[in-house]
Motif scaffolding. Structure first.
Motif, PDB file in Angstrom:
ATOM      1  N   PHE A 250       0.822  -1.208   0.000  1.00 27.67           N
ATOM      2  CA  PHE A 250       0.000   0.000   0.000  1.00 27.67           C
ATOM      3  C   PHE A 250       0.855   1.256   0.000  1.00 27.67           C
ATOM      4  O   PHE A 250       1.972   1.266   0.510  1.00 27.67           O
ATOM      5  N   ASP A 251       0.281   2.317  -0.558  1.00 27.15           N
ATOM      6  CA  ASP A 251       0.774   3.672  -0.337  1.00 27.15           C
ATOM      7  C   ASP A 251      -0.075   4.312   0.759  1.00 27.15           C
ATOM      8  O   ASP A 251      -1.116   3.784   1.155  1.00 27.15           O
ATOM      9  N   GLY A 256       1.685   3.100   9.634  1.00 29.55           N
ATOM     10  CA  GLY A 256       1.345   1.692   9.836  1.00 29.55           C
ATOM     11  C   GLY A 256      -0.122   1.393   9.576  1.00 29.55           C
ATOM     12  O   GLY A 256      -0.982   2.264   9.659  1.00 29.55           O
ATOM     13  N   LEU A 257      -0.387   0.147   9.248  1.00 28.93           N
ATOM     14  CA  LEU A 257      -1.756  -0.323   9.040  1.00 28.93           C
ATOM     15  C   LEU A 257      -2.371  -0.728  10.371  1.00 28.93           C
ATOM     16  O   LEU A 257      -1.696  -1.309  11.227  1.00 28.93           O
ATOM     17  N   THR A 258      -3.638  -0.405  10.541  1.00 30.45           N
ATOM     18  CA  THR A 258      -4.346  -0.806  11.755  1.00 30.45           C
ATOM     19  C   THR A 258      -5.679  -1.440  11.373  1.00 30.45           C
ATOM     20  O   THR A 258      -6.220  -1.190  10.300  1.00 30.45           O
ATOM     21  N   VAL A 259      -6.186  -2.257  12.271  1.00 30.80           N
ATOM     22  CA  VAL A 259      -7.452  -2.964  12.043  1.00 30.80           C
ATOM     23  C   VAL A 259      -8.402  -2.626  13.183  1.00 30.80           C
ATOM     24  O   VAL A 259      -8.041  -2.740  14.354  1.00 30.80           O
ATOM     25  N   LYS A 260      -9.614  -2.196  12.838  1.00 30.10           N
ATOM     26  CA  LYS A 260     -10.635  -1.951  13.842  1.00 30.10           C
ATOM     27  C   LYS A 260     -11.462  -3.218  13.999  1.00 30.10           C
ATOM     28  O   LYS A 260     -12.389  -3.477  13.222  1.00 30.10           O
ATOM     29  N   GLY A 261     -11.107  -4.008  14.999  1.00 27.41           N
ATOM     30  CA  GLY A 261     -11.766  -5.288  15.191  1.00 27.41           C
ATOM     31  C   GLY A 261     -10.754  -6.407  15.256  1.00 27.41           C
ATOM     32  O   GLY A 261      -9.538  -6.200  15.092  1.00 27.41           O
ATOM     33  N   VAL A 283      -2.234  -8.493   8.700  1.00 27.29           N
ATOM     34  CA  VAL A 283      -1.292  -7.393   8.535  1.00 27.29           C
ATOM     35  C   VAL A 283       0.107  -7.890   8.869  1.00 27.29           C
ATOM     36  O   VAL A 283       0.351  -8.444   9.951  1.00 27.29           O
ATOM     37  N   VAL A 284       1.037  -7.691   7.935  1.00 23.77           N
ATOM     38  CA  VAL A 284       2.444  -8.040   8.140  1.00 23.77           C
ATOM     39  C   VAL A 284       3.262  -6.801   7.787  1.00 23.77           C
ATOM     40  O   VAL A 284       3.508  -6.513   6.611  1.00 23.77           O
ATOM     41  N   GLY A 285       3.648  -6.060   8.794  1.00 25.89           N
ATOM     42  CA  GLY A 285       4.346  -4.799   8.561  1.00 25.89           C
ATOM     43  C   GLY A 285       3.428  -3.815   7.874  1.00 25.89           C
ATOM     44  O   GLY A 285       2.341  -3.514   8.359  1.00 25.89           O
ATOM     45  N   LEU A 313     -10.043  -1.688   7.706  1.00 21.93           N
ATOM     46  CA  LEU A 313      -8.595  -1.535   7.538  1.00 21.93           C
ATOM     47  C   LEU A 313      -8.292  -0.047   7.389  1.00 21.93           C
ATOM     48  O   LEU A 313      -8.833   0.626   6.502  1.00 21.93           O
ATOM     49  N   PHE A 314      -7.419   0.464   8.269  1.00 18.78           N
ATOM     50  CA  PHE A 314      -7.117   1.890   8.315  1.00 18.78           C
ATOM     51  C   PHE A 314      -5.602   2.095   8.381  1.00 18.78           C
ATOM     52  O   PHE A 314      -4.838   1.138   8.580  1.00 18.78           O
ATOM     53  N   ASN A 315      -5.165   3.351   8.244  1.00 17.47           N
ATOM     54  CA  ASN A 315      -3.790   3.684   8.592  1.00 17.47           C
ATOM     55  C   ASN A 315      -3.766   4.293   9.991  1.00 17.47           C
ATOM     56  O   ASN A 315      -4.826   4.472  10.619  1.00 17.47           O
ATOM     57  N   SER A 316      -2.603   4.624  10.470  1.00 11.09           N
ATOM     58  CA  SER A 316      -2.497   5.118  11.844  1.00 11.09           C
ATOM     59  C   SER A 316      -3.129   6.488  12.019  1.00 11.09           C
ATOM     60  O   SER A 316      -3.357   6.925  13.151  1.00 11.09           O
ATOM     61  N   ALA A 317      -3.432   7.182  10.917  1.00 12.51           N
ATOM     62  CA  ALA A 317      -4.115   8.466  10.998  1.00 12.51           C
ATOM     63  C   ALA A 317      -5.624   8.302  11.118  1.00 12.51           C
ATOM     64  O   ALA A 317      -6.353   9.295  11.212  1.00 12.51           O
ATOM     65  N   GLY A 318      -6.100   7.056  11.091  1.00 13.70           N
ATOM     66  CA  GLY A 318      -7.528   6.803  11.243  1.00 13.70           C
ATOM     67  C   GLY A 318      -8.328   6.943   9.964  1.00 13.70           C
ATOM     68  O   GLY A 318      -9.556   7.072  10.007  1.00 13.70           O
TER      69      GLY A 318
END
Length: 339
Positions: A250-251, A256-261, A283-285, A313-318
């Motif tokens: 991803f760009d 970092g990638l984050t998951v809600k759930g 998520v791997v890195g 699926l989100f980034n760290s900025a939400g």
């Protein structure tokens, strides 16, 4: 639509839900046979009468109701001129010919314009593939009309709507979102506000607009006003197919990638047979690895590829990941016609 009795105008309306109850002036009706004529100006295919047949009637002064259901004679025409001066509310109805361009754009084009926010597409989703050309053409036309350069044009991706499907596959709503995202990739000074994580399954006009305004503001602050802030969620960059899994890069990961759930939702994979199956994702890195026990050798991935995808699926900025697909297979709306 416009109603006549014996050639005399008796009423008109320009909105689907309006009840057509027209008062008939004295002297219009005659003893014996009378002719009722409806002139219907249609913007799209479908039936002319939308109400139940038993609601069509002519009520006399004695309260006797003469049924008007049954067969009507019809004739096609290509005359799109309004049959008479319309009330202001009807003249502004956007599907009337020339209302949008001459009535709402050309009249304000001499004024200064700073930019556009565009939240539309719901009415076009059954011709989503056409929207790939339609939206860029409209942006170019507006920029030409206002003659003030390539002012910014911010597009709101379609929200979640309708109820989630149990099985993955083609989806016209998702194809419209892709057309919006492709426009941002090909037309300069545009940006996409993804809101597929919000919406109302039963209301095409969801009430929560604050999140839409916030994400549009991020687009403006970052791209026009020089603020160093994230304005996009993760966007698909590339994929790598391995023996039984596919790795997605991803760009706009933004820390970092984050998951809600507990688990990532919305990923599907397909093999050479082009049949889609839900996939497990991890998520791997800064990547996501997807696989399915039902697809031994996956070759393609789709994410959030339905009208109500349950994006988490989100980034760290939400900010949510933009729906995407890695395949270039024909889409369900590719051959759709505007008639």
């Amino acid at each position: 639509d416009t109603a006549y009795i014996n050639g005399q105008w008796v009423g008109a309306s320009s909105w689907v839900e309006n009840p057509r109850r027209y008062e008939i002036a004295p002297g219009v009706l005659k003893p014996g046979k009378n002719q009722i004529t409806l002139r219907v100006l249609k913007m799209q295919p479908g039936e002319a009468f939308l109400s139940p047949p038993n609601t069509l009637s002519l009520t006399l002064g004695s309260s006797f109701a003469l049924p008007l259901s049954g067969e009507w004679l019809g004739k096609l025409s290509v005359d799109a001129r309004p049959p008479h001066p319309l009330p202001l509310g009807f003249e502004n109805y956007p599907t009337m010919p020339s209302v949008l361009h001459l009535g709402m754009l050309a009249s304000v084009a001499p004024l200064a314009i700073r930019g556009v926010i565009w939240y539309q597409g719901e009415a076009n989703f059954m011709r989503a593939y056409q929207y790939r050309k339609l939206l860029p053409a409209m942006i170019a036309d507006w920029r030409t009309l206002f003659a003030q350069g390539d002012f910014p044009f911010y597009i709101v991706g379609l929200p979640a709507f309708m109820h989630p499907r149990n099985e993955p596959g083609d989806d016209a709503w998702a194809e419209l979102r892709e057309a919006q995202a492709l426009t941002v990739k090909t037309v300069r000074r545009t940006a996409l506000a993804t809101i597929a994580d919000t919406g109302d399954p039963d209301n095409i006009h969801p009430l929560d607009k604050k999140i839409v305004g916030d994400r549009l503001a991020y687009c403006a602050l970052a791209t026009e006003f020089g603020r160093q802030i994230p304005f996009s969620g993760p966007t698909y960059r590339s994929f790598e197919a391995k023996a039984a899994s596919i790795t997605i890069r991803f760009d706009n990961v933004e820390g970092g990638l984050t998951v809600k759930g507990a688990d990532i939702q919305g990923f599907a994979v397909a093999g050479a047979d082009r049949k889609w199956h839900w996939a497990k994702a991890q998520v791997v890195g800064d990547t996501v690895v997807v696989q399915s026990s039902l697809v031994a050798a996956p070759i393609a991935v789709r994410y959030a590829w339905q009208a109500n995808p349950g994006v988490n699926l989100f980034n760290s900025a939400g900010l949510p990941a933009t729906p995407f697909r890695t395949d270039n297979w024909p889409l369900s709306t590719q051959g759709a016609k505007p008639w």
